[in-house]
Design an enzyme around this catalytic site. Structure first.
Site, PDB file in Angstrom:
ATOM      1  N   HIS A  96      -8.359  -5.026  -0.762  1.00  0.00           N
ATOM      2  CA  HIS A  96      -7.091  -4.369  -0.452  1.00  0.00           C
ATOM      3  C   HIS A  96      -6.495  -5.001   0.808  1.00  0.00           C
ATOM      4  CE1 HIS A  96      -4.200  -1.090  -0.645  1.00  0.00           C
ATOM      5  NE2 HIS A  96      -4.329  -0.947   0.664  1.00  0.00           N
ATOM      6  N   ASP A 122     -10.043  -4.880  -4.898  1.00  0.00           N
ATOM      7  CA  ASP A 122      -9.359  -3.769  -4.229  1.00  0.00           C
ATOM      8  C   ASP A 122      -9.839  -2.440  -4.817  1.00  0.00           C
ATOM      9  OD1 ASP A 122      -7.493  -1.864  -3.278  1.00  0.00           O
ATOM     10  OD2 ASP A 122      -5.865  -3.324  -3.294  1.00  0.00           O
ATOM     11  N   SER A 143       0.836  -1.192   0.000  1.00  0.00           N
ATOM     12  CA  SER A 143       0.000   0.000   0.000  1.00  0.00           C
ATOM     13  C   SER A 143       0.879   1.253   0.000  1.00  0.00           C
ATOM     14  CB  SER A 143      -0.965  -0.050   1.191  1.00  0.00           C
ATOM     15  OG  SER A 143      -2.032   0.845   1.014  1.00  0.00           O
TER      16      SER A 143
END
Length: 294
Positions: free
Chosen positions: A268, A238, A148
């Site tokens: 995600h 996601d 991320s």
């Protein structure tokens, strides 16, 4: 799998009145418990001190006989949350692939705004490369990675810090953010609001001036053709899936060897959901990539 945790990963939004830090803390035993055994973990190894912050790393060493490849790993959390502690099972899973994992406790916003985190990431890469032998690593087999916001930082080091990038043989990029301004509206639960004044990572005065800066949005950097081979993964569901798909298209256009692992029916951050059906296949895909390029 905790329902409220899964909902957070699927939507990247929390219900009114729910504190995200408390939500994640409540489920820490699920997120980080039961990981693979490792040979050793050395916590808070000092790297440098800057702006009142003691930059450190947790070093996770795999079982087996070295020297091992070294991975400098940058945790996610929207540049605001997270630490090596919140990602300790993920570090153990990476170590189980035969890597020494240097998980960096970089400076976080809003107290330390851009470019503090990416400067810490670059400093950690330099330090880890110089210290590789002390941790049983082989300097010629050096990797950067992150998830991320951490994947953003890893990619930014490759894009904007050539002295660091020249060490790197491969990159592991997990459901990253590669265009900050494009992704920001989907990150408000982590990074504040969607505009210059409410977001937490950038100095509001610099918000528009930094559009396209490779340290912030490395996905279209001029230096992409010099990137090492990259393993990218993202969940099918996601909200930030386009970030990975766009980077993969740019890597293809730049002629950079890469593999994309699309995790079926996954949200995600799915590699912090250890009972998700997509979990094991992703690690096997990463193992195959490392066997080919590292």
């Amino acid at each position: 799998m905790p329902t409220d945790l899964l909902e957070w990963h699927e939507r990247l939004q929390v219900p009114p009145g729910v504190n995200l830090r408390e939500l994640l803390g409540r489920h820490d035993s699920y997120i980080n418990g039961g990981g693979p055994e490792v040979a050793a973990v050395e916590e808070r190894v000092p790297i440098r001190e800057i702006a009142g912050w003691r930059l450190t790393a947790d070093v996770t060493v795999p079982h087996g006989t070295g020297p091992f490849p070294c991975l400098v790993y940058l945790h996610g959390g929207g540049w605001v949350l997270g630490s090596p502690w919140t990602h300790r099972r993920l570090a153990a899973e990476l170590a189980a692939l035969g890597l020494v994992v240097v998980s960096v406790d970089y400076r976080r916003a809003p107290k330390h705004r851009f470019p503090a985190a990416v400067e810490d990431a670059a400093a950690a890469v330099d330090w880890a490369y110089a210290s590789a032998a002390a941790f049983g690593c082989e300097p010629g087999r050096f990797i950067v990675g992150g998830d991320s916001a951490g994947a953003n930082l890893a990619c930014a080091v490759l894009a904007a810090y050539p002295p660091c990038a020249r060490y790197v043989r491969a990159a592991l990029l997990l459901y990253g953010v590669y265009d900050y301004h494009r992704a920001l509206p989907k990150l408000t639960a982590l990074a504040g609001g969607p505009d210059a004044e409410s977001q937490l990572y950038l100095d509001p005065v610099q918000f528009d001036l930094l559009r396209g800066d490779a340290r912030l949005s490395p996905g279209h950097a001029d230096s992409l053709p010099r990137f090492p081979p990259c393993w990218l993964t993202v969940g099918e569901h996601d909200p930030l899936r386009e970030e990975t798909e766009d980077l993969a298209s740019s890597l293809l256009a730049a002629g950079v060897p890469h593999r994309v692992h699309l995790a079926a029916d996954a949200p995600h951050g799915y590699l912090q959901l250890p009972t998700h059906p997509a979990y094991t296949a992703a690690w096997e895909s990463a193992r195959g990539f490392l066997a080919s390029y590292v």
